[in-house]
Design a protein around this motif. Structure first.
Motif, PDB file in Angstrom:
ATOM      1  N   MET A 158       0.643  -1.304   0.062  1.00  0.00           N
ATOM      2  CA  MET A 158      -0.292   0.286  -0.117  1.00  0.00           C
ATOM      3  C   MET A 158       0.634   1.177   0.113  1.00  0.00           C
ATOM      4  O   MET A 158       1.843   1.743   0.360  1.00  0.00           O
ATOM      5  N   ASN A 159       0.489   1.887  -0.617  1.00  0.00           N
ATOM      6  CA  ASN A 159       1.495   3.486  -0.778  1.00  0.00           C
ATOM      7  C   ASN A 159       0.804   4.314  -0.949  1.00  0.00           C
ATOM      8  O   ASN A 159      -0.358   4.758  -1.445  1.00  0.00           O
ATOM      9  N   ALA A 160       0.660   5.401  -0.429  1.00  0.00           N
ATOM     10  CA  ALA A 160       0.049   7.100  -0.761  1.00  0.00           C
ATOM     11  C   ALA A 160       1.815   8.178  -0.636  1.00  0.00           C
ATOM     12  O   ALA A 160       2.242   9.006   0.499  1.00  0.00           O
ATOM     13  N   MET A 161       3.364   7.830  -1.568  1.00  0.00           N
ATOM     14  CA  MET A 161       3.810   8.303  -1.914  1.00  0.00           C
ATOM     15  C   MET A 161       3.676   9.604  -2.550  1.00  0.00           C
ATOM     16  O   MET A 161       4.107  10.732  -2.011  1.00  0.00           O
ATOM     17  N   GLY A 162       2.035  10.300  -3.063  1.00  0.00           N
ATOM     18  CA  GLY A 162       1.946  11.682  -3.369  1.00  0.00           C
ATOM     19  C   GLY A 162       2.238  12.135  -4.400  1.00  0.00           C
ATOM     20  O   GLY A 162       2.469  13.638  -4.299  1.00  0.00           O
ATOM     21  N   LEU A 163       2.731  11.965  -5.320  1.00  0.00           N
ATOM     22  CA  LEU A 163       3.207  11.459  -6.319  1.00  0.00           C
ATOM     23  C   LEU A 163       4.770  13.187  -6.810  1.00  0.00           C
ATOM     24  O   LEU A 163       4.638  14.184  -7.605  1.00  0.00           O
TER      25      LEU A 163
ATOM     26  N   LEU B  44      -0.966   8.714 -19.631  1.00  0.00           N
ATOM     27  CA  LEU B  44      -1.874   9.977 -18.847  1.00  0.00           C
ATOM     28  C   LEU B  44      -1.869   9.596 -17.475  1.00  0.00           C
ATOM     29  O   LEU B  44      -2.730   8.032 -17.365  1.00  0.00           O
ATOM     30  N   ASN B  45      -1.843   9.794 -16.816  1.00  0.00           N
ATOM     31  CA  ASN B  45      -2.335   9.719 -15.184  1.00  0.00           C
ATOM     32  C   ASN B  45      -3.380  10.298 -14.436  1.00  0.00           C
ATOM     33  O   ASN B  45      -2.654  11.600 -14.144  1.00  0.00           O
ATOM     34  N   VAL B  46      -4.680   9.373 -14.504  1.00  0.00           N
ATOM     35  CA  VAL B  46      -5.391   9.838 -14.881  1.00  0.00           C
ATOM     36  C   VAL B  46      -6.146   9.736 -13.362  1.00  0.00           C
ATOM     37  O   VAL B  46      -7.278   9.502 -13.072  1.00  0.00           O
TER      38      VAL B  46
ATOM     39  N   ILE C  66      -4.244  -1.422 -13.981  1.00  0.00           N
ATOM     40  CA  ILE C  66      -5.334  -0.461 -13.685  1.00  0.00           C
ATOM     41  C   ILE C  66      -3.965   0.177 -12.648  1.00  0.00           C
ATOM     42  O   ILE C  66      -3.002  -0.703 -12.341  1.00  0.00           O
ATOM     43  N   ASN C  67      -4.548   1.599 -12.138  1.00  0.00           N
ATOM     44  CA  ASN C  67      -3.694   2.463 -11.051  1.00  0.00           C
ATOM     45  C   ASN C  67      -4.143   1.594 -10.212  1.00  0.00           C
ATOM     46  O   ASN C  67      -4.691  -0.052  -9.904  1.00  0.00           O
ATOM     47  N   THR C  68      -3.314   1.908  -8.613  1.00  0.00           N
ATOM     48  CA  THR C  68      -3.809   0.949  -7.713  1.00  0.00           C
ATOM     49  C   THR C  68      -5.705   1.196  -7.005  1.00  0.00           C
ATOM     50  O   THR C  68      -6.122   2.415  -7.437  1.00  0.00           O
ATOM     51  N   VAL C  69      -5.805   0.346  -6.203  1.00  0.00           N
ATOM     52  CA  VAL C  69      -6.808  -0.042  -5.426  1.00  0.00           C
ATOM     53  C   VAL C  69      -7.139   1.314  -4.018  1.00  0.00           C
ATOM     54  O   VAL C  69      -6.154   0.852  -2.863  1.00  0.00           O
TER      55      VAL C  69
ATOM     56  N   GLY D 136      -4.465   4.938   0.611  1.00  0.00           N
ATOM     57  CA  GLY D 136      -3.261   4.689   0.445  1.00  0.00           C
ATOM     58  C   GLY D 136      -4.049   3.983  -0.998  1.00  0.00           C
ATOM     59  O   GLY D 136      -4.976   3.840  -1.343  1.00  0.00           O
ATOM     60  N   GLY D 137      -2.460   4.122  -1.522  1.00  0.00           N
ATOM     61  CA  GLY D 137      -3.114   2.341  -3.206  1.00  0.00           C
ATOM     62  C   GLY D 137      -2.884   1.656  -2.717  1.00  0.00           C
ATOM     63  O   GLY D 137      -1.334   1.326  -2.585  1.00  0.00           O
ATOM     64  N   LEU D 138      -3.042   0.606  -2.869  1.00  0.00           N
ATOM     65  CA  LEU D 138      -3.447  -1.264  -3.349  1.00  0.00           C
ATOM     66  C   LEU D 138      -2.405  -1.610  -4.351  1.00  0.00           C
ATOM     67  O   LEU D 138      -3.106  -0.790  -5.740  1.00  0.00           O
TER      68      LEU D 138
HETATM   69  O1  DOR Z   1      -0.781   4.796  -6.052  1.00  0.00           O
HETATM   70  C1  DOR Z   1       0.094   5.412  -6.454  1.00  0.00           C
HETATM   71  N1  DOR Z   1       0.814   6.308  -6.108  1.00  0.00           N
HETATM   72  N2  DOR Z   1      -0.753   5.578  -8.199  1.00  0.00           N
HETATM   73  C2  DOR Z   1      -0.160   6.621  -8.362  1.00  0.00           C
HETATM   74  O2  DOR Z   1      -0.114   6.764  -9.410  1.00  0.00           O
HETATM   75  C3  DOR Z   1       0.608   7.397  -8.105  1.00  0.00           C
HETATM   76  C4  DOR Z   1       1.593   7.292  -6.633  1.00  0.00           C
HETATM   77  C5  DOR Z   1       2.093   8.009  -5.473  1.00  0.00           C
HETATM   78  O3  DOR Z   1       3.092   9.142  -6.161  1.00  0.00           O
HETATM   79  O4  DOR Z   1       1.212   7.986  -4.572  1.00  0.00           O
END
Ligand code: DOR
Length: 291
Positions: A68-73, A120-122, A184-187, A206-208
């Motif tokens: 699981m991440n939440a880097m925040g681009l 494109l990251n949308v 897909i991008n993360t869940v 965050g995104g799984l």
């Molecule tokens: O899970 C994600 N983390 N998806 C993204 O598109 C960007 C990345 C982030 O930098 O947080």
């Protein structure tokens, strides 16, 4: 069979296995390393209109079968273009994001002539103003795609699974001129530290990614393959040759690998040796019957 080159949505790659955005795509040297280690193409970390530090930590939590991440681009914005100098001619795809069509168009202009295509990251599930808000709005997806696709550079659109109907968004991307969609991008996900009584990630949600999301990714690929006429690139939890074959059977024209790289950078060589082995000829058989 080992195909020398394949073409996916206008992007020529060296094989069907592509390094997914975000994972080891933060410098020119790391992109180059993954290409040297057998990736057929590599997608950069997402680059946006302004430098961004990202969310406060912890930003990553690893669990059994998932990350699981939440880097925040986090990204250096236009400075990243210099990283591509050591990659001339290699199959690199620039992942870009913005808050509106004008920002997408500006970021794309920095990369024109330096990359084989755009992704494109949308679809970042935890980036205020840049992610799910855009990726769940068909009109925004159509217009942001149009703003980049008009450059004539092949334009892939990476979709979020965090919507009711992913085909509605995929169709909007196709209408905007996308040459492929990536699913897909993360869940969107949450874990809580019971001891600390707060979310495990600094951002909260965050995104799984990782094997836990593979069945979701596969379902999305299949739905998009049925609904669209442009190619679908599979992404999400792929960690074996068998997973790649499932993706291709569901309709994927190529597959991106992200989290599995964290378990070993030899993942591309491992999967390729099985996929393209003489006795297997798996990919040829599968592509022959599925497409
Ligand atoms: O899970 C994600 N983390 N998806 C993204 O598109 C960007 C990345 C982030 O930098 O947080």
């Amino acid at each position: 069979i080992k195909e020398d080159k394949i073409s996916v949505g206008g992007v020529e790659t060296d094989n069907h296995l592509i390094l997914a955005a975000g994972v080891l795509g933060t410098t020119g040297a790391s992109l180059r390393r993954m290409l040297d280690l057998g990736a057929g193409a590599a997608v950069t970390k997402s680059i946006g209109p302004f430098p961004k530090e990202g969310h406060k930590g912890p930003c990553v939590y690893v669990m059994e079968g998932a990350v699981m991440n939440a880097m925040g681009l986090p990204n250096p914005s236009s400075d990243f273009v210099n990283e591509l100098e050591c990659l001339g001619g290699k199959p690199v795809i620039a992942s870009i994001f913005g808050a509106n069509p004008d920002e997408f168009s500006e970021v794309a202009s920095w990369f024109e002539g330096k990359v084989r295509g755009f992704e494109l990251n949308v679809s970042c599930p935890h980036a205020q103003g840049y992610g799910a808000q855009i990726g769940s709005d068909p009109d925004m997806v159509r217009e942001c795609t149009r703003a980049v696709a008009k450059t004539g550079v092949p334009t892939w659109v990476k979709l979020t699974p965090n919507v009711t109907d992913i085909t509605e968004i995929g169709i909007a991307a196709e209408e905007g001129g996308a040459s492929a969609v990536v699913a897909i991008n993360t869940v969107k996900a949450l874990r809580i530290s019971t001891g600390l009584r707060r979310p495990l990630l600094g951002n909260g949600t965050g995104g799984l990614s990782g094997p836990a999301v593979f069945p979701i990714a596969l379902r999305c690929v299949w739905e998009l393959y049925e609904a669209l006429s442009i190619p679908v690139v599979g992404c999400g939890g792929v960690s074996s040759a068998d997973n790649v074959i499932e993706m291709i059977m569901a309709g994927a024209s190529a597959v991106e690998i992200g989290s599995a790289v964290l378990d070993g950078v030899d993942i591309f060589e491992k999967i390729s040796s099985e996929l393209y082995s003489d006795e297997g000829e798996k990919i040829g058989d599968i592509l022959g019957c599925a497409h």
